[in-house]
Structures are given as structure tokens and as C-alpha cells.
Write a protein that holds these residues in place. Structure first.
Motif, PDB file in Angstrom:
ATOM      1  N   ASP A 137       0.821  -1.204   0.000  1.00  0.00           N
ATOM      2  CA  ASP A 137       0.000   0.000   0.000  1.00  0.00           C
ATOM      3  C   ASP A 137       0.857   1.257   0.000  1.00  0.00           C
ATOM      4  O   ASP A 137       0.531   2.236  -0.649  1.00  0.00           O
ATOM      5  N   GLU A 138       1.935   1.219   0.766  1.00  0.00           N
ATOM      6  CA  GLU A 138       2.870   2.343   0.859  1.00  0.00           C
ATOM      7  C   GLU A 138       4.279   1.791   0.958  1.00  0.00           C
ATOM      8  O   GLU A 138       4.492   0.730   1.530  1.00  0.00           O
ATOM      9  N   ALA A 139       5.239   2.549   0.430  1.00  0.00           N
ATOM     10  CA  ALA A 139       6.637   2.122   0.518  1.00  0.00           C
ATOM     11  C   ALA A 139       7.556   3.331   0.520  1.00  0.00           C
ATOM     12  O   ALA A 139       7.263   4.355  -0.085  1.00  0.00           O
ATOM     13  N   LYS A 140       8.666   3.172   1.208  1.00  0.00           N
ATOM     14  CA  LYS A 140       9.721   4.185   1.252  1.00  0.00           C
ATOM     15  C   LYS A 140      11.054   3.472   1.074  1.00  0.00           C
ATOM     16  O   LYS A 140      11.196   2.280   1.359  1.00  0.00           O
ATOM     17  N   ILE A 141      12.024   4.242   0.623  1.00  0.00           N
ATOM     18  CA  ILE A 141      13.396   3.746   0.532  1.00  0.00           C
ATOM     19  C   ILE A 141      14.243   4.543   1.500  1.00  0.00           C
ATOM     20  O   ILE A 141      14.194   5.772   1.509  1.00  0.00           O
ATOM     21  N   LEU A 142      14.992   3.842   2.309  1.00  0.00           N
ATOM     22  CA  LEU A 142      15.952   4.460   3.209  1.00  0.00           C
ATOM     23  C   LEU A 142      17.329   4.203   2.594  1.00  0.00           C
ATOM     24  O   LEU A 142      17.662   3.056   2.293  1.00  0.00           O
ATOM     25  N   LYS A 143      18.086   5.268   2.379  1.00  0.00           N
ATOM     26  CA  LYS A 143      19.372   5.146   1.700  1.00  0.00           C
ATOM     27  C   LYS A 143      20.487   5.720   2.564  1.00  0.00           C
ATOM     28  O   LYS A 143      20.357   6.818   3.102  1.00  0.00           O
ATOM     29  N   ILE A 144      21.554   4.936   2.687  1.00  0.00           N
ATOM     30  CA  ILE A 144      22.789   5.383   3.329  1.00  0.00           C
ATOM     31  C   ILE A 144      23.887   5.196   2.289  1.00  0.00           C
ATOM     32  O   ILE A 144      24.166   4.069   1.880  1.00  0.00           O
ATOM     33  N   GLU A 145      24.454   6.298   1.835  1.00  0.00           N
ATOM     34  CA  GLU A 145      25.396   6.287   0.714  1.00  0.00           C
ATOM     35  C   GLU A 145      24.723   5.579  -0.450  1.00  0.00           C
ATOM     36  O   GLU A 145      23.665   6.007  -0.884  1.00  0.00           O
ATOM     37  N   ASN A 146      25.283   4.468  -0.973  1.00  0.00           N
ATOM     38  CA  ASN A 146      24.664   3.738  -2.079  1.00  0.00           C
ATOM     39  C   ASN A 146      23.885   2.507  -1.628  1.00  0.00           C
ATOM     40  O   ASN A 146      23.404   1.736  -2.454  1.00  0.00           O
ATOM     41  N   ASP A 147      23.801   2.301  -0.319  1.00  0.00           N
ATOM     42  CA  ASP A 147      23.115   1.137   0.231  1.00  0.00           C
ATOM     43  C   ASP A 147      21.656   1.493   0.511  1.00  0.00           C
ATOM     44  O   ASP A 147      21.370   2.573   1.031  1.00  0.00           O
ATOM     45  N   GLU A 148      20.745   0.569   0.172  1.00  0.00           N
ATOM     46  CA  GLU A 148      19.325   0.885   0.274  1.00  0.00           C
ATOM     47  C   GLU A 148      18.526  -0.195   1.002  1.00  0.00           C
ATOM     48  O   GLU A 148      18.842  -1.380   0.915  1.00  0.00           O
ATOM     49  N   MET A 149      17.475   0.274   1.667  1.00  0.00           N
ATOM     50  CA  MET A 149      16.526  -0.613   2.331  1.00  0.00           C
ATOM     51  C   MET A 149      15.113  -0.135   1.998  1.00  0.00           C
ATOM     52  O   MET A 149      14.807   1.048   2.141  1.00  0.00           O
ATOM     53  N   ILE A 150      14.280  -1.057   1.570  1.00  0.00           N
ATOM     54  CA  ILE A 150      12.877  -0.772   1.291  1.00  0.00           C
ATOM     55  C   ILE A 150      12.068  -1.074   2.546  1.00  0.00           C
ATOM     56  O   ILE A 150      12.269  -2.111   3.186  1.00  0.00           O
ATOM     57  N   ILE A 151      11.153  -0.181   2.864  1.00  0.00           N
ATOM     58  CA  ILE A 151      10.210  -0.413   3.953  1.00  0.00           C
ATOM     59  C   ILE A 151       8.834  -0.271   3.324  1.00  0.00           C
ATOM     60  O   ILE A 151       8.479   0.789   2.804  1.00  0.00           O
ATOM     61  N   ALA A 152       8.068  -1.365   3.313  1.00  0.00           N
ATOM     62  CA  ALA A 152       6.755  -1.361   2.677  1.00  0.00           C
ATOM     63  C   ALA A 152       5.719  -1.961   3.614  1.00  0.00           C
ATOM     64  O   ALA A 152       6.056  -2.782   4.472  1.00  0.00           O
ATOM     65  N   ILE A 153       4.469  -1.547   3.445  1.00  0.00           N
ATOM     66  CA  ILE A 153       3.398  -2.053   4.291  1.00  0.00           C
ATOM     67  C   ILE A 153       2.186  -2.379   3.429  1.00  0.00           C
ATOM     68  O   ILE A 153       1.898  -1.667   2.455  1.00  0.00           O
ATOM     69  N   LYS A 154       1.500  -3.456   3.784  1.00  0.00           N
ATOM     70  CA  LYS A 154       0.317  -3.909   3.057  1.00  0.00           C
ATOM     71  C   LYS A 154      -0.745  -4.323   4.068  1.00  0.00           C
ATOM     72  O   LYS A 154      -0.464  -5.112   4.975  1.00  0.00           O
ATOM     73  N   GLU A 155      -1.949  -3.775   3.921  1.00  0.00           N
ATOM     74  CA  GLU A 155      -3.050  -4.220   4.785  1.00  0.00           C
ATOM     75  C   GLU A 155      -3.476  -5.611   4.346  1.00  0.00           C
ATOM     76  O   GLU A 155      -3.601  -5.886   3.154  1.00  0.00           O
TER      77      GLU A 155
END
Length: 140
Positions: free
Chosen positions: A121-139
Motif C-alpha cells: 500500500d505504501e513504501a519508502k526507501i531508506l538510503k545510506i550512501e549507495n546502500d538501500e533498504m525498502i520499507i513497505a506495508i500492506k493491509e
């Protein structure tokens, strides 16, 4: 709900990783280690929270907690599960303290190492330098 999870993720970057980070919308098409944790809000709604990070992001965390320069795949999977648990657990506390739809959390599960291709439903990307983490949520 995503708001408190993002806040917990930012706190994780500030207090654990101690590196500057950037938050942006969406997801990426990188190969990622993907875990999820199901949560149930006080109002009865259930959600699945996905944490998907590229290998370099998780290696950064492994170096921090285990002091390993090159972790094997099993260790990176374990760190993905632990990171998911720490971030969503911290978000749970933030939601309780703010009385913003508090929720309970279940045990994290490892899904796969691949592109993030789950519905959300919603997602964000958290980035540190070139390293990335996706945080997503779904009902659910």
C-alpha cells in the motif's frame, strides 16, 4: 502506521548505524534480502511490514553488530530478520507512547533473496550512501 515504522528506521540509522540517511518514496529494482513481520493494530486491522535491503546495506549492519567484514548468506538472512524485528519493535513502542493506533507484532519471517515484487500500500526507501533498504506495508 508507516509513519512510526519510518521514524523507527530513522532512529535505527541515527543511533545504531550512525550514518546520514535519506528517505524517499517508492521501491527499487535491486536484488534484496526480503523479510516481513505481521502486525495487528488495536482497531483489529492486520498489516504485513516488509523490510528488504540490498546485500551491502545488510553487510553494513552485520559489520556493526557482528564485526564481520564479509558475512555469509545465512548470517545476512539472520541480520535481516533481526533488523526487521528491531525496527518494527521500536515502531511498536513509538506508536504506544504516542497512542497512535498501538499494535502487536508477530515473529519475523524471511521470504527470499530477489527483487521486491510484493503488493504493498505504501513504501519508502531508506538510503545510506549507495546502500538501500525498502520499507513497505500492506493491509491484510
Amino acid at each position: 502506521m508507516l509513519k512510526t515504522i519510518i521514524q523507527a528506521s530513522e532512529n535505527f540509522c541515527i543511533h545504531q548505524i550512525r550514518e546520514p540517511h535519506v528517505i524517499s518514496d517508492g521501491i527499487n529494482k535491486k536484488r534484496t534480502l526480503i523479510a516481513y513481520i505481521d502486525i495487528e493494530a488495536k482497531n483489529g486491522k492486520k498489516h504485513r511490514v516488509y523490510i528488504a535491503s540490498d546485500e551491502k546495506f545488510m553487510q553494513r549492519i552485520s559489520k556493526l553488530f557482528l564485526e564481520e567484514d564479509e558475512s555469509d548468506e545465512e548470517t545476512l538472512i539472520d541480520m535481516t530478520l533481526e533488523t526487521t524485528n528491531m525496527i518494527v519493535g521500536s515502531a511498536k513502542v513509538i506508536a504506544e507512547e504516542a497512542d497512535e493506533n498501538p499494535y502487536t507484532i508477530n515473529t519475523p519471517h524471511f521470504e527470499k533473496i530477489d527483487h521486491f515484487d510484493f503488493e504493498y500500500d505504501e513504501a519508502k526507501i531508506l538510503k545510506i550512501e549507495n546502500d538501500e533498504m525498502i520499507i513497505a506495508i500492506k493491509e491484510l
